[in-house]
Design a protein around this motif. Sequence first.
Motif, PDB file in Angstrom:
ATOM      1  N   ARG A   1     -10.961  -4.082 -61.714  1.00  0.00           N
ATOM      2  CA  ARG A   1     -10.397  -3.500 -60.497  1.00  0.00           C
ATOM      3  C   ARG A   1     -11.497  -2.783 -59.719  1.00  0.00           C
ATOM      4  NH1 ARG A   1      -6.191   1.080 -60.440  1.00  0.00           N
ATOM      5  NH2 ARG A   1      -5.294   1.026 -58.344  1.00  0.00           N
ATOM      6  N   ILE A   2     -11.719  -3.229 -58.493  1.00  0.00           N
ATOM      7  CA  ILE A   2     -12.784  -2.702 -57.636  1.00  0.00           C
ATOM      8  C   ILE A   2     -12.126  -1.909 -56.506  1.00  0.00           C
ATOM      9  CG2 ILE A   2     -14.842  -3.285 -56.304  1.00  0.00           C
ATOM     10  CD1 ILE A   2     -14.912  -4.267 -59.193  1.00  0.00           C
ATOM     11  N   ARG A   3     -12.555  -0.649 -56.317  1.00  0.00           N
ATOM     12  CA  ARG A   3     -11.940   0.193 -55.280  1.00  0.00           C
ATOM     13  C   ARG A   3     -13.017   0.724 -54.335  1.00  0.00           C
ATOM     14  NH1 ARG A   3      -7.063   4.033 -56.402  1.00  0.00           N
ATOM     15  NH2 ARG A   3      -6.773   3.313 -54.275  1.00  0.00           N
ATOM     16  N   PRO A   4     -13.382  -0.011 -53.292  1.00  0.00           N
ATOM     17  CA  PRO A   4     -14.347   0.504 -52.310  1.00  0.00           C
ATOM     18  C   PRO A   4     -13.742   1.692 -51.561  1.00  0.00           C
ATOM     19  CG  PRO A   4     -14.001  -1.872 -52.075  1.00  0.00           C
ATOM     20  CD  PRO A   4     -12.913  -1.347 -52.949  1.00  0.00           C
ATOM     21  N   GLY A   5     -14.610   2.529 -51.033  1.00  0.00           N
ATOM     22  CA  GLY A   5     -14.116   3.655 -50.242  1.00  0.00           C
ATOM     23  C   GLY A   5     -14.827   4.942 -50.585  1.00  0.00           C
ATOM     24  N   GLU A   6     -14.292   6.037 -50.105  1.00  0.00           N
ATOM     25  CA  GLU A   6     -14.908   7.348 -50.279  1.00  0.00           C
ATOM     26  C   GLU A   6     -15.054   7.689 -51.760  1.00  0.00           C
ATOM     27  OE1 GLU A   6     -14.253  11.975 -48.786  1.00  0.00           O
ATOM     28  OE2 GLU A   6     -12.928  10.365 -48.108  1.00  0.00           O
ATOM     29  N   GLY A   7     -16.269   8.090 -52.145  1.00  0.00           N
ATOM     30  CA  GLY A   7     -16.538   8.460 -53.526  1.00  0.00           C
ATOM     31  C   GLY A   7     -16.823   7.293 -54.441  1.00  0.00           C
ATOM     32  N   SER A   8     -16.747   6.056 -53.930  1.00  0.00           N
ATOM     33  CA  SER A   8     -16.987   4.874 -54.755  1.00  0.00           C
ATOM     34  C   SER A   8     -18.443   4.457 -54.655  1.00  0.00           C
ATOM     35  CB  SER A   8     -16.082   3.729 -54.290  1.00  0.00           C
ATOM     36  OG  SER A   8     -16.464   2.519 -54.904  1.00  0.00           O
ATOM     37  N   ASP A   9     -18.933   3.853 -55.733  1.00  0.00           N
ATOM     38  CA  ASP A   9     -20.307   3.335 -55.692  1.00  0.00           C
ATOM     39  C   ASP A   9     -20.350   1.874 -55.278  1.00  0.00           C
ATOM     40  OD1 ASP A   9     -19.180   2.168 -57.895  1.00  0.00           O
ATOM     41  OD2 ASP A   9     -20.816   2.657 -59.288  1.00  0.00           O
ATOM     42  N   VAL A  10     -19.211   1.300 -54.849  1.00  0.00           N
ATOM     43  CA  VAL A  10     -19.160  -0.094 -54.425  1.00  0.00           C
ATOM     44  C   VAL A  10     -19.838  -0.249 -53.069  1.00  0.00           C
ATOM     45  CG1 VAL A  10     -17.668  -2.041 -53.841  1.00  0.00           C
ATOM     46  CG2 VAL A  10     -17.023  -0.492 -55.704  1.00  0.00           C
ATOM     47  N   ARG A  11     -20.784  -1.154 -52.989  1.00  0.00           N
ATOM     48  CA  ARG A  11     -21.457  -1.457 -51.732  1.00  0.00           C
ATOM     49  C   ARG A  11     -21.538  -2.971 -51.575  1.00  0.00           C
ATOM     50  NH1 ARG A  11     -20.731   3.098 -51.595  1.00  0.00           N
ATOM     51  NH2 ARG A  11     -22.012   4.828 -50.867  1.00  0.00           N
ATOM     52  N   ILE A  12     -21.304  -3.445 -50.362  1.00  0.00           N
ATOM     53  CA  ILE A  12     -21.465  -4.867 -50.048  1.00  0.00           C
ATOM     54  C   ILE A  12     -22.518  -4.970 -48.954  1.00  0.00           C
ATOM     55  CG2 ILE A  12     -20.351  -6.941 -49.168  1.00  0.00           C
ATOM     56  CD1 ILE A  12     -17.779  -6.028 -50.405  1.00  0.00           C
ATOM     57  N   ASN A  13     -23.681  -5.438 -49.323  1.00  0.00           N
ATOM     58  CA  ASN A  13     -24.804  -5.553 -48.387  1.00  0.00           C
ATOM     59  C   ASN A  13     -24.710  -6.888 -47.655  1.00  0.00           C
ATOM     60  OD1 ASN A  13     -27.226  -5.634 -47.038  1.00  0.00           O
ATOM     61  ND2 ASN A  13     -28.487  -5.899 -48.879  1.00  0.00           N
ATOM     62  N   PRO A  14     -24.380  -6.897 -46.361  1.00  0.00           N
ATOM     63  CA  PRO A  14     -24.231  -8.172 -45.630  1.00  0.00           C
ATOM     64  C   PRO A  14     -25.535  -8.939 -45.472  1.00  0.00           C
ATOM     65  CG  PRO A  14     -24.148  -6.317 -44.111  1.00  0.00           C
ATOM     66  CD  PRO A  14     -24.148  -5.728 -45.489  1.00  0.00           C
ATOM     67  N   LEU A  15     -26.664  -8.302 -45.803  1.00  0.00           N
ATOM     68  CA  LEU A  15     -27.960  -8.985 -45.722  1.00  0.00           C
ATOM     69  C   LEU A  15     -28.427  -9.484 -47.082  1.00  0.00           C
ATOM     70  CD1 LEU A  15     -29.295  -9.184 -42.918  1.00  0.00           C
ATOM     71  CD2 LEU A  15     -27.901  -7.133 -43.083  1.00  0.00           C
ATOM     72  N   ASP A  16     -27.587  -9.337 -48.114  1.00  0.00           N
ATOM     73  CA  ASP A  16     -27.969  -9.784 -49.452  1.00  0.00           C
ATOM     74  C   ASP A  16     -28.144 -11.303 -49.476  1.00  0.00           C
ATOM     75  OD1 ASP A  16     -27.939  -8.635 -52.467  1.00  0.00           O
ATOM     76  OD2 ASP A  16     -27.129 -10.669 -52.449  1.00  0.00           O
ATOM     77  N   GLU A  17     -29.018 -11.777 -50.377  1.00  0.00           N
ATOM     78  CA  GLU A  17     -29.313 -13.206 -50.452  1.00  0.00           C
ATOM     79  C   GLU A  17     -28.091 -14.044 -50.814  1.00  0.00           C
ATOM     80  OE1 GLU A  17     -32.507 -13.798 -53.141  1.00  0.00           O
ATOM     81  OE2 GLU A  17     -34.029 -12.904 -51.838  1.00  0.00           O
TER      82      GLU A  17
END
Length: 490
Positions: free
Chosen positions: A24-40
Amino acid sequence: MIDAQGENGQGEWAALAAALGAVRIRPGEGSDVRINPLDEVFASSRVELVTALVEKASGHGLEGLQGHALRCAVARASDLGTLITALVNPLEEDARIVSCTVAELASAGGRVAASLTRYTSGDLAGLFDGPMAGMPEPGDPFAVFDLSGLDPYSPSMPVLMLAIAVWAERAWGRAKGRLWSTLVVEEAWHLLDQPSTTEALRRMLKHGRKTRFTIAAVTHTLADLKTEQARDLVRLAGTRVFHRMAPTDAQAVGREFGLPEWAIRKIPSLVAGEAIWQVGRDVRVVRTVLAPEDLETMTTSSARKEAQGRFGFAMPPNVTDMQMPSLFEAGADEERPLSRTGKAVRYGVIAAVAGVLAAGAWGISALFGGLGGDEPLAQKNPDALTEQEKAEIFTQKSTVINGVPMQVYFTPDLVEVDTRWSTTNFTAHRFEVEADGKSVHTSNTSGAPAMLTLTGVKSPECVTVTVAHLRSGEKAGGKMEQESEKVCKK
């Protein structure tokens, strides 16, 4: 699974995710989830994702030199921070290509950079500003992105959902050893709301069978499909499921997607658990029957359940019964037991439909690329399969019968013949598939490509495919040329 809405501080899919042990992935405030749109991992989609970020943050499309400035900067960037730097410091050769000065290109790039700063230090910071982090592993059998803690009307929401979808197709769907992947998108109106995100989904769908990737999109009404691109996308769906709607909405979707009159009249009176299923030319009323122990995990709104009462009503007459074996009781599926991994794969799409059916929802579920439950399955973790086991579960053969190229797919319990990718067109045609004494056929006068699925067969080694058609330019009613061929796995 992209779970974009919930209640009581968690997404609608939280119970099913917990029951199946899903990541279970919960992006948002206080989360360490990051999606880099420039990632390979995003490869050729990087410009597309960043363009969508800019358009949602600024409220308008790229103007003048801005598109060129962005494309040039993306080629030199590894994340949003380096992209902003590249936008305001363009190269002389990039300006020379479009016959402008470096200052003019920097000015155009600066306006784009100003929009992107909302994601690095402004009100939309925290989702895209950093290297990829907190994402599930490609080998995980089931993952839920719970976005219920985010503002559903934030400009970042559709781009976040698109980024997850592209990541899922690239990193998850193409993972080594995976037989098939399904992405379920709740509240899909976010993605269908603007041309850039809709076009990205369309391109993914065109390669869905090649990459063995299915998308199931759940939305509310036809009004959510605001652009012609969005409606074209739903027209591409191999399966469309229509839940209860008001009479005017039923008329609108009926005209849009070619439903018969009886189905249009039926939609406003559908009860909880029922829907009109449109699978190619086949249209039926279907009632999803959940196993009792699955009820709580697939009922996605406790508030609605309390208002409507428990999930209990009489079986209406003349309704196809889609009985779902329990996800958690092996005894309910003794004929062909599946591990929890297999069940999660097989019922991922069905659970999305069953959830909104159990709640008596209004709306449309468009299963792009076909119904996930009909796709090949493993009886254990797909990543643990040997090459021989994979061959036993899923075999693909290419052939040409009576001038029509086609793919024939074998699985333990069905055979599928697909001519949809063929560019061959005829004035009229008829296809028939036969195995184990069972057969299925389709006929039309338009000559459009078709797909036939023969179910209820037990690991057939061969099928007989018959193709009859008129040659292009011949008048309907003429004598069809017919040819049959036996197609075998080996």
